[in-house]
Design an enzyme around this catalytic site. Structure first.
Site, PDB file in Angstrom:
ATOM      1  N   CYS A  78       0.814  -1.215   0.000  1.00 11.57           N
ATOM      2  CA  CYS A  78       0.000   0.000   0.000  1.00 11.57           C
ATOM      3  C   CYS A  78       0.851   1.271   0.000  1.00 11.57           C
ATOM      4  O   CYS A  78       0.357   2.344  -0.308  1.00 11.57           O
ATOM      5  CB  CYS A  78      -0.948  -0.010   1.195  1.00 11.57           C
ATOM      6  SG  CYS A  78      -0.116  -0.098   2.785  1.00 11.57           S
ATOM      7  N   CYS A 159      -1.273   3.644   1.780  1.00  8.09           N
ATOM      8  CA  CYS A 159      -0.652   4.013   3.055  1.00  8.09           C
ATOM      9  C   CYS A 159       0.756   4.547   2.798  1.00  8.09           C
ATOM     10  O   CYS A 159       1.287   4.421   1.690  1.00  8.09           O
ATOM     11  CB  CYS A 159      -0.601   2.807   3.992  1.00  8.09           C
ATOM     12  SG  CYS A 159       0.613   1.572   3.478  1.00  8.09           S
TER      13      CYS A 159
END
Ligand code: N1C
Length: 258
Positions: A78, A159
């Site tokens: 991510c 992320c």
């Protein structure tokens, strides 16, 4: 707010011929060659997809692909997500050399459906191979709905350090109606994402319309700030310029070192 309707990827009117073979084949390619070891049931994924598209009775209803997404649970790195808007061709030559980035087309769903077109028929139970609704109705277009749902999932998952590549040769490089500006930006979570690294890239020969300090990119930075994201912004990243020179070596701006 809804995404723009940029038109179908190619000048074809109806569902891409042989779509089932293409999608199922890409799925097997993905789980066998691209990401060996992934265990997905490609036939089942196709079934879920087909049922979502052909079961809809009216074109005025947004196709819900949740069963297909349910059949393709996937995690990816991510903190390597690369978003883009109006830079699709360049982005994919970029990821071919900067291999740690992940675009939506590197996920199974993005890989399977990239550049395809599809729609069901009003009264029949199959795909319509002769024509699909106009893109003016894009909010309900089955192709658009899939990218919208996939883009939302992709952004919510992001992320760490993420990157977005914008086109400085157009006005509104950051467009609130684009998929990036309307779906992905709102899906990013400031508690998960540390840095948003913006790269603004122009065509070698211009026009030079937007940059980190000019035009809509400034609005994007403002939005990021107000939501508590940290950010960086780079104009004309060297790798991106070199990549364009490789594609077009005769350009005068590529002759510097000759
Ligand atoms: O509307 P955009 O760009 O801002 O969408 C791009 C944005 C990227 O960050 C991707 O993660 O949204 C995601 N995405 C795709 O990966 C994608 N592949 C193919 C969105 N759309 C995608 N497509 C098709 O391109 C789809 O048909 C949609 O309509 C266009 C959007 O491209 P854009 O306007 O350049």
């Amino acid at each position: 707010m809804f995404p723009l309707c940029p038109g179908p990827p190619s000048a074809q009117l109806g569902t891409t011929p042989n779509i089932k073979h293409i999608v199922v084949g890409r799925c097997y390619n993905y789980i066998t060659v691209v990401n060996p070891g992934l265990r997905f049931d490609c036939e089942d994924i196709w079934r879920q997809f087909e049922e979502s598209v052909v079961r809809q009775s009216s074109f005025n209803v947004t196709v819900d692909y949740h069963r297909m997404f349910y059949a393709t649970p996937q995690t990816w790195p991510c903190d390597r997500c690369l978003f883009w808007s109006k830079t699709k061709r360049l982005v994919h030559s970029y990821t071919a050399v900067e291999r740690h980035f992940w675009t939506l087309e590197d996920t199974l769903v993005g890989y399977m459906f990239n550049d395809l077109v599809w729609c069901g028929q009003e009264e029949d139970s199959g795909f319509d191979f002769s024509s699909c609704p106009a893109w003016a109705a894009c909010r309900h277009h089955p192709v658009y709905s899939l990218w919208r749902q996939a883009s939302q999932n992709f952004a919510e998952m992001a992320c760490g350090n993420i990157t977005v590549l914008l086109n400085g040769s157009i006005s509104n490089a950051f467009n609130r109606k684009s998929m990036f500006g309307s779906v992905e930006l709102d899906g990013l979570d400031p508690r998960r994402v540390d840095y948003v690294n913006i790269k603004v890239v122009t065509d070698l020969e211009g026009p030079f319309i937007e940059s980190c300090s000019q035009g809509s990119v400034v609005d994007l930075i403002q939005i990021l700030r107000s939501r508590g994201f940290r950010w960086t912004c780079t104009d004309n990243d060297e790798t991106l310029m070199i990549l364009q020179c490789i594609q077009n070596p005769k350009q005068s701006s590529c002759q510097k070192c000759a």
